[in-house]
Design a protein around this motif. Structure first.
Motif, PDB file in Angstrom:
ATOM      1  N   ILE A 101       0.842  -1.202   0.000  1.00  0.00           N
ATOM      2  CA  ILE A 101       0.000   0.000   0.000  1.00  0.00           C
ATOM      3  C   ILE A 101       0.874   1.247   0.000  1.00  0.00           C
ATOM      4  N   THR A 102       1.917   1.237   0.819  1.00  0.00           N
ATOM      5  CA  THR A 102       2.839   2.377   0.873  1.00  0.00           C
ATOM      6  C   THR A 102       3.529   2.584  -0.471  1.00  0.00           C
ATOM      7  N   GLY A 103       3.880   1.494  -1.146  1.00  0.00           N
ATOM      8  CA  GLY A 103       4.612   1.577  -2.407  1.00  0.00           C
ATOM      9  C   GLY A 103       3.735   1.678  -3.635  1.00  0.00           C
ATOM     10  N   GLY A 104       2.418   1.790  -3.469  1.00  0.00           N
ATOM     11  CA  GLY A 104       1.532   1.987  -4.614  1.00  0.00           C
ATOM     12  C   GLY A 104       1.186   0.723  -5.376  1.00  0.00           C
ATOM     13  N   VAL A 105       1.521  -0.444  -4.842  1.00  0.00           N
ATOM     14  CA  VAL A 105       1.224  -1.697  -5.530  1.00  0.00           C
ATOM     15  C   VAL A 105      -0.258  -2.029  -5.428  1.00  0.00           C
TER      16      VAL A 105
ATOM     17  N   SER B 265      -0.190   3.334  -8.783  1.00  0.00           N
ATOM     18  CA  SER B 265       0.832   2.425  -9.295  1.00  0.00           C
ATOM     19  C   SER B 265       2.143   2.684  -8.573  1.00  0.00           C
ATOM     20  N   PRO B 266       3.082   1.741  -8.638  1.00  0.00           N
ATOM     21  CA  PRO B 266       4.407   1.970  -8.057  1.00  0.00           C
ATOM     22  C   PRO B 266       5.117   3.169  -8.677  1.00  0.00           C
ATOM     23  N   ARG B 267       4.809   3.477  -9.946  1.00  0.00           N
ATOM     24  CA  ARG B 267       5.426   4.645 -10.588  1.00  0.00           C
ATOM     25  C   ARG B 267       5.023   5.928  -9.877  1.00  0.00           C
ATOM     26  N   ASP B 268       3.768   6.000  -9.427  1.00  0.00           N
ATOM     27  CA  ASP B 268       3.318   7.180  -8.678  1.00  0.00           C
ATOM     28  C   ASP B 268       4.121   7.319  -7.388  1.00  0.00           C
ATOM     29  N   ALA B 269       4.330   6.185  -6.694  1.00  0.00           N
ATOM     30  CA  ALA B 269       5.087   6.225  -5.449  1.00  0.00           C
ATOM     31  C   ALA B 269       6.544   6.606  -5.704  1.00  0.00           C
ATOM     32  N   LEU B 270       7.116   6.088  -6.789  1.00  0.00           N
ATOM     33  CA  LEU B 270       8.510   6.388  -7.109  1.00  0.00           C
ATOM     34  C   LEU B 270       8.709   7.874  -7.374  1.00  0.00           C
ATOM     35  N   ALA B 271       7.689   8.514  -7.927  1.00  0.00           N
ATOM     36  CA  ALA B 271       7.774   9.956  -8.158  1.00  0.00           C
ATOM     37  C   ALA B 271       7.932  10.716  -6.847  1.00  0.00           C
ATOM     38  N   ASP B 272       7.469  10.124  -5.750  1.00  0.00           N
ATOM     39  CA  ASP B 272       7.648  10.711  -4.415  1.00  0.00           C
ATOM     40  C   ASP B 272       8.856  10.122  -3.699  1.00  0.00           C
ATOM     41  N   GLY B 273       9.684   9.370  -4.427  1.00  0.00           N
ATOM     42  CA  GLY B 273      10.906   8.824  -3.841  1.00  0.00           C
ATOM     43  C   GLY B 273      10.712   7.557  -3.058  1.00  0.00           C
ATOM     44  N   ILE B 274       9.580   6.867  -3.248  1.00  0.00           N
ATOM     45  CA  ILE B 274       9.280   5.649  -2.497  1.00  0.00           C
ATOM     46  C   ILE B 274       9.415   4.439  -3.414  1.00  0.00           C
TER      47      ILE B 274
END
Length: 516
Positions: free
Chosen positions: A67-71, A90-99
């Motif tokens: 959930i934290t990582g957008g999966v 998506s995980p890409r959304d989380a990665l945009a925030d550095g997660i």
């Protein structure tokens, strides 16, 4: 100070405010197939900290981190990043925030090289083409900082699990993540490699990166974490400073009871027990060289050694997954020219492979289907499978091993790691074998599931089953095996009784003492 590489190759700047939460989860709940995976779980992770997350398999750790990582998305509750509410799709959304998440199960592109996997989607370009010089410079710099040695041109599918895990770690660091979730990051690493990883985590923390460290190695969590959160049955038990916890207190919180003696009492085989397996002079290239061993009925033979010493390669030769160039194998006193796994199974051999996801289970199929997959001929009348016979026989084995899940028809991917591993055992035990090869039988399972698997192995040996146990956990080998054989560089270099001191086994594994 190590602060991570940005996508451009520059060093990232640590956050100044280390008091406000970097990530906050408020009253998170999630259900799967009507079963509660998380119920009102709240958690805060501050910048520049290592937050340990522990609990049995099925406690909800991976769900919370996904959930934290957008999966996946929660059914209810709020996720805040740097104080702002977010809703990742998506995980890409989380990665945009550095997660980002370094998952327990490897998720690399097998046919691509190491360097391509590390920088996939973030490659530097020049004139519309990948700048290979800059790419290699960044790769070497990253490896130097974390102390890993990998051939950048090697295809990932050819790497052993430990090296694939390193690629996962490098890929996360290469994306300049400021919030890294590590799920069982040292499960496939040697002791030395694990210590290097922990040193890397500490450098990341000192540089301002937040790390959530999920692991079943409780002492490792206590050594690295500033704060520890315990989950049980999808609920928060407590969050507390790590320096106020111990392995015993964490186990009690996780299980709701103290852990019994981890290893059941050893029951030695009868002195007259027959030899079930005898190997003489097995060899295959440099991986296995002149290996000879015997295993008697009711005996657990432990194969110890460093990762890459040839333990799993010997198992593959015995089971017919690879062909020996020289050497002989005898089963129950008869020469066995094992050419493939089906032949080995016909001789009464079974194997629990080291990776349940890649080698042991069909994740999209049910536990019943996984158990019976190799035995469909025995469950068929003509061209038709007797579904009632399949369910009845498989359910009996699954029940004997205490496999727990929503239903026996649900995909095995919905089960906890410990229950998935028990399904692999059920598959091996569906028809009574005479010899079981168990390669890393407790990898990626919690302390409660380990205790259960240990009992399964000891009980099977007491019933007369010959067992070859391969494990990177030396305590596990010494706690279960009646004899311990040590491998180094593809050779069998020492053999000890099961009550040998761990220092002697390690000396033989590292080659620091003459073998006896």
């Amino acid at each position: 100070m190590f602060r991570g590489l940005s996508r451009s190759g520059a060093l990232s700047t640590p956050r100044e405010d280390r008091t406000s939460p970097r990530v906050e989860l408020r009253a998170i709940s999630k259900r799967f197939h009507g079963v509660s995976a998380l119920a009102d779980v709240s958690l805060e992770v501050t910048p520049g900290s290592v937050h340990g997350l522990v609990g049995e398999n099925g406690a909800g750790k991976s769900t919370l981190m996904k959930i934290t990582g957008g999966v996946i998305r929660p059914d209810s509750g709020d996720l805040l990043v740097d104080g702002a509410a977010v809703s990742y799709r998506s995980p890409r959304d989380a990665l945009a925030d550095g997660i980002t998440i370094i998952a327990q199960e490897i998720s690399l592109v097998p046919a691509r090289s190491v360097i391509e996997n590390v920088f996939l989607g973030t490659e530097p370009t020049r004139g519309g083409f990948v700048d290979t010089d800059k790419l290699h410079t960044r790769f070497l710099a990253l490896c130097e900082r974390v102390g890993f040695e990998l051939d950048p041109t090697e295809q990932v599918r050819l790497l052993r699990l430990a090296d694939q895990q390193k690629v996962e770690i490098l890929r996360a660091l290469a994306r300049d993540a400021s919030f890294i979730i590590m799920d069982e990051p040292t499960a496939s690493l040697t002791t030395d490699e694990a210590q290097r990883l922990l040193a890397t985590v500490r450098r990341l923390r000192d540089g301002g990166t937040s790390v959530v460290y999920v692991s079943h190695f409780l002492q490792e969590v206590l050594d690295i974490a500033d704060t520890v959160t315990v989950l049980k049955d999808g609920q928060l038990v407590r969050t507390a400073p790590a320096d106020g916890e111990s392995q015993e207190s964490l186990v009690r919180a996780m299980l709701g009871r103290p852990l019994a003696s981890a290893f059941p009492p050893k029951r030695p085989p009868a002195e007259t027990a027959p030899v079930v397996l005898e190997c003489r002079g097995l060899a295959r290239g440099h991986a296995v060289q002149d290996v000879s061993l015997t295993v008697r009925a009711g005996e657990i033979l432990g194969l110890a050694g460093l990762i890459g010493s040839g333990r799993s390669e010997v198992a593959r030769l015995i089971f017919g997954l690879d062909r020996a160039e020289t050497g002989t194998v005898s089963v129950n006193g008869q020469p066995a020219h094992i050419r493939h796994a089906r032949h080995a199974m016909n001789l009464g051999l079974r194997m629990v492979p080291e990776s349940r996801k890649d080698q042991g289970l069909v994740m999209g199929r049910s536990s019943v289907e996984n158990v019976t997959l190799a035995y469909l001929r025995d469950l068929s009348t003509g061209p038709l499978i007797s579904l009632s016979r399949e369910r009845s026989r498989a359910s009996g084995v699954l029940s004997d091993l205490d496999v727990r899940g929503e239903t026996s028809s649900a995909p095995v991917s919905t089960l906890s790691g410990g229950n998935q591993q028990k399904v692999v055992f059920a598959k091996a035990l569906f028809q009574a074998p005479t010899l079981l090869i168990a390669d890393e039988p407790t990898r990626g399972v919690d302390v409660g599931a380990k205790e259960s698997i240990y009992k399964i192995l000891v009980d099977l040996a007491a019933q007369g089953l010959a067992i070859v146990l391969i494990s990177s956990d030396l305590e596990e080998v010494l706690g279960l095996a009646h004899r311990v054989a040590v491998m180094r560089n593809g050779r069998l270099v020492a053999e000890f009784p099961g009550d040998v001191a761990d220092a002697e086994v390690m000396s033989a594994a590292f080659g620091t003492k003459a073998a006896r």
